[in-house]
Design an enzyme around this catalytic site. Structure first.
Site, PDB file in Angstrom:
ATOM      1  N   SER A  62      17.047  44.939   3.349  1.00 37.10           N
ATOM      2  CA  SER A  62      17.784  45.459   2.190  1.00 37.10           C
ATOM      3  C   SER A  62      19.271  45.531   2.521  1.00 37.10           C
ATOM      4  CB  SER A  62      17.272  46.865   1.866  1.00 37.10           C
ATOM      5  OG  SER A  62      18.058  47.468   0.851  1.00 37.10           O
ATOM      6  N   TYR A  92      14.737  55.723   3.660  1.00 40.45           N
ATOM      7  CA  TYR A  92      14.648  54.299   3.314  1.00 40.45           C
ATOM      8  C   TYR A  92      15.670  53.492   4.123  1.00 40.45           C
ATOM      9  CZ  TYR A  92      14.571  50.112   0.288  1.00 40.45           C
ATOM     10  OH  TYR A  92      14.461  48.828  -0.201  1.00 40.45           O
TER      11      TYR A  92
HETATM   12  N1  LIG Z   1      14.291  46.172  -5.850  1.00 38.31           N
HETATM   13  C1  LIG Z   1      15.348  46.356  -5.077  1.00 38.31           C
HETATM   14  O1  LIG Z   1      16.438  46.730  -5.549  1.00 38.31           O
HETATM   15  C2  LIG Z   1      15.259  46.061  -3.603  1.00 38.31           C
HETATM   16  C3  LIG Z   1      16.460  45.960  -2.880  1.00 38.31           C
HETATM   17  C4  LIG Z   1      16.399  45.699  -1.516  1.00 38.31           C
HETATM   18  C5  LIG Z   1      15.179  45.519  -0.904  1.00 38.31           C
HETATM   19  N2  LIG Z   1      14.031  45.619  -1.620  1.00 38.31           N
HETATM   20  C6  LIG Z   1      12.769  45.418  -0.903  1.00 38.31           C
HETATM   21  O2  LIG Z   1      12.041  44.380  -1.534  1.00 38.31           O
HETATM   22  C7  LIG Z   1      10.670  44.495  -1.162  1.00 38.31           C
HETATM   23  C8  LIG Z   1       9.825  44.269  -2.397  1.00 38.31           C
HETATM   24  O3  LIG Z   1      10.076  45.320  -3.316  1.00 38.31           O
HETATM   25  P1  LIG Z   1      10.309  45.053  -4.869  1.00 38.31           P
HETATM   26  O4  LIG Z   1      11.690  45.436  -5.177  1.00 38.31           O
HETATM   27  O5  LIG Z   1       9.831  43.698  -5.240  1.00 38.31           O
HETATM   28  O6  LIG Z   1       9.413  46.215  -5.497  1.00 38.31           O
HETATM   29  P2  LIG Z   1       7.982  46.195  -6.179  1.00 38.31           P
HETATM   30  O7  LIG Z   1       7.601  47.620  -6.267  1.00 38.31           O
HETATM   31  O8  LIG Z   1       8.006  45.358  -7.405  1.00 38.31           O
HETATM   32  O9  LIG Z   1       7.076  45.425  -5.111  1.00 38.31           O
HETATM   33  C9  LIG Z   1       6.566  46.037  -3.964  1.00 38.31           C
HETATM   34  C10 LIG Z   1       5.110  45.632  -3.840  1.00 38.31           C
HETATM   35  O10 LIG Z   1       4.615  46.138  -2.593  1.00 38.31           O
HETATM   36  C11 LIG Z   1       3.322  46.628  -2.827  1.00 38.31           C
HETATM   37  N3  LIG Z   1       2.977  47.624  -1.817  1.00 38.31           N
HETATM   38  C12 LIG Z   1       3.454  48.890  -1.692  1.00 38.31           C
HETATM   39  N4  LIG Z   1       2.848  49.505  -0.657  1.00 38.31           N
HETATM   40  C13 LIG Z   1       2.004  48.602  -0.113  1.00 38.31           C
HETATM   41  C14 LIG Z   1       1.089  48.647   0.965  1.00 38.31           C
HETATM   42  N5  LIG Z   1       0.921  49.763   1.700  1.00 38.31           N
HETATM   43  N6  LIG Z   1       0.376  47.527   1.260  1.00 38.31           N
HETATM   44  C15 LIG Z   1       0.508  46.406   0.511  1.00 38.31           C
HETATM   45  N7  LIG Z   1       1.332  46.316  -0.546  1.00 38.31           N
HETATM   46  C16 LIG Z   1       2.070  47.408  -0.850  1.00 38.31           C
HETATM   47  C17 LIG Z   1       3.370  47.238  -4.238  1.00 38.31           C
HETATM   48  O11 LIG Z   1       2.064  47.369  -4.806  1.00 38.31           O
HETATM   49  C18 LIG Z   1       4.241  46.235  -4.963  1.00 38.31           C
HETATM   50  O12 LIG Z   1       3.487  45.199  -5.584  1.00 38.31           O
HETATM   51  C19 LIG Z   1      10.526  45.877  -0.530  1.00 38.31           C
HETATM   52  O13 LIG Z   1      10.442  45.742   0.878  1.00 38.31           O
HETATM   53  C20 LIG Z   1      11.809  46.574  -0.914  1.00 38.31           C
HETATM   54  O14 LIG Z   1      12.168  47.593  -0.003  1.00 38.31           O
HETATM   55  C21 LIG Z   1      14.048  45.878  -2.957  1.00 38.31           C
END
Ligand SMILES: NC(=O)c1ccc[n+]([C@@H]2O[C@H](COP(=O)([O-])OP(=O)(O)OC[C@H]3O[C@@H](n4cnc5c(N)ncnc54)[C@H](O)[C@@H]3O)[C@@H](O)[C@H]2O)c1
Length: 249
Positions: A143, A156
């Site tokens: 991130s 986080y």
């Molecule tokens: N959305 C943002 O702004 C952002 C920014 C930087 C980084 N990220 C990172 O991107 C990655 C994906 O997140 P996203 O934004 O697509 O959110 P999201 O919530 O759409 O996707 C996350 C997915 O991970 C799954 N998940 C959660 N806990 C889990 C577990 N214990 N085992 C298996 N699956 C699990 C959820 O069911 C979900 O489908 C994450 O690592 C997040 O930290 C997101």
């Protein structure tokens, strides 16, 4: 790396960036994509979207914090289809109450998903790739918070900083055995995760950040991750992805 004909495994593939990564891997001609998510129904929907395009995917209900299940899933995939690409993407953000009122179970869960499981998923994948002796690519979804302190969610940021340092410390793997591990560091991206920061909607601190920085699409972020997988010159590297494809300013 040429993704065409490869076998890939994506965690957190049921939505957001993980789903976008899975669809792009299939678009690039991956022979087989395991789409794993704790939400099995969501993983099945990702697999259906890939199958609709004529490609192959296998949906898996998997909690990445279950070490035994994670290792077994990666081992079985490698034995059946080979394993060229591992995307450790599943992650969770802190919701209310914020630190320090945040409960210890929630703190431990964030560390387990965002840090321990990403290291574990990398370890299990590296072991399978090494056993087959043909290298591979590992992508970590870190991130922008890996690099920028934030009082809004210090737990986080701590997990994301930790996993980025893990990636950077694994640079030598490429020279040792041809396995490249890299990270994407996205800024705010339009996924379901954002709503969780405020309980059922984006928290005030996030709304303010979104109006300041804009918000990117999951497809844009995933596309840069695919670039790191494809680029054989990238190892122990990260891509900071900020506001270059805003969908709302
Ligand atoms: N959305 C943002 O702004 C952002 C920014 C930087 C980084 N990220 C990172 O991107 C990655 C994906 O997140 P996203 O934004 O697509 O959110 P999201 O919530 O759409 O996707 C996350 C997915 O991970 C799954 N998940 C959660 N806990 C889990 C577990 N214990 N085992 C298996 N699956 C699990 C959820 O069911 C979900 O489908 C994450 O690592 C997040 O930290 C997101």
């Amino acid at each position: 790396m040429n993704i065409a004909g490869s076998s890939a495994f994506v965690t957190g593939a049921g939505s957001g960036i993980g789903r976008a990564l899975s669809l792009l891997l299939a678009d690039r001609g991956a022979r087989h994509v395991v789409v794993a998510d704790i939400d099995e129904t969501a993983a099945e929907e990702t697999a259906r979207l890939i199958a609709d395009n004529g490609d192959r995917a296998h949906a898996l209900g998997l909690d990445v914090t279950d070490n035994e299940a994670l290792e077994a899933a990666i081992r079985d995939t490698a034995a059946t289809h080979g394993l060229d690409i591992m995307a450790n993407n599943a992650g969770i953000i802190g919701g209310p109450p914020a630190f320090p009122a945040m409960t210890m179970p929630r703190i431990e869960q964030m560390i387990a998903v965002n840090l321990t499981a990403m290291i574990a998923g990398s370890k299990f994948a590296i072991e399978q790739m090494q056993a087959r002796g043909h290298g591979g690519a590992i992508l970590i979804t870190a991130s922008r918070a890996s690099l920028v302190p934030s009082w809004a969610d210090p737990v986080y940021t701590a997990t994301k900083a930790g996993i980025l340092m893990f990636v950077r410390s694994c640079r030598e793997l490429a020279a040792e055995c041809g396995i490249r591990i890299n990270a994407i560091c996205p800024g705010v991206t339009a996924t379901g995760m954002l709503a969780l920061t405020g309980g059922d909607q984006a928290a005030d601190w996030l709304k303010e950040k979104m109006s300041r920085e804009g918000i990117m699409t999951a497809e844009h972020v995933a596309g840069i991750g695919i670039g790191l997988i494809e680029d054989d010159g990238k190892a122990g590297d990260y891509a900071l992805i900020e506001n270059s494809a805003p969908i709302a300013a």
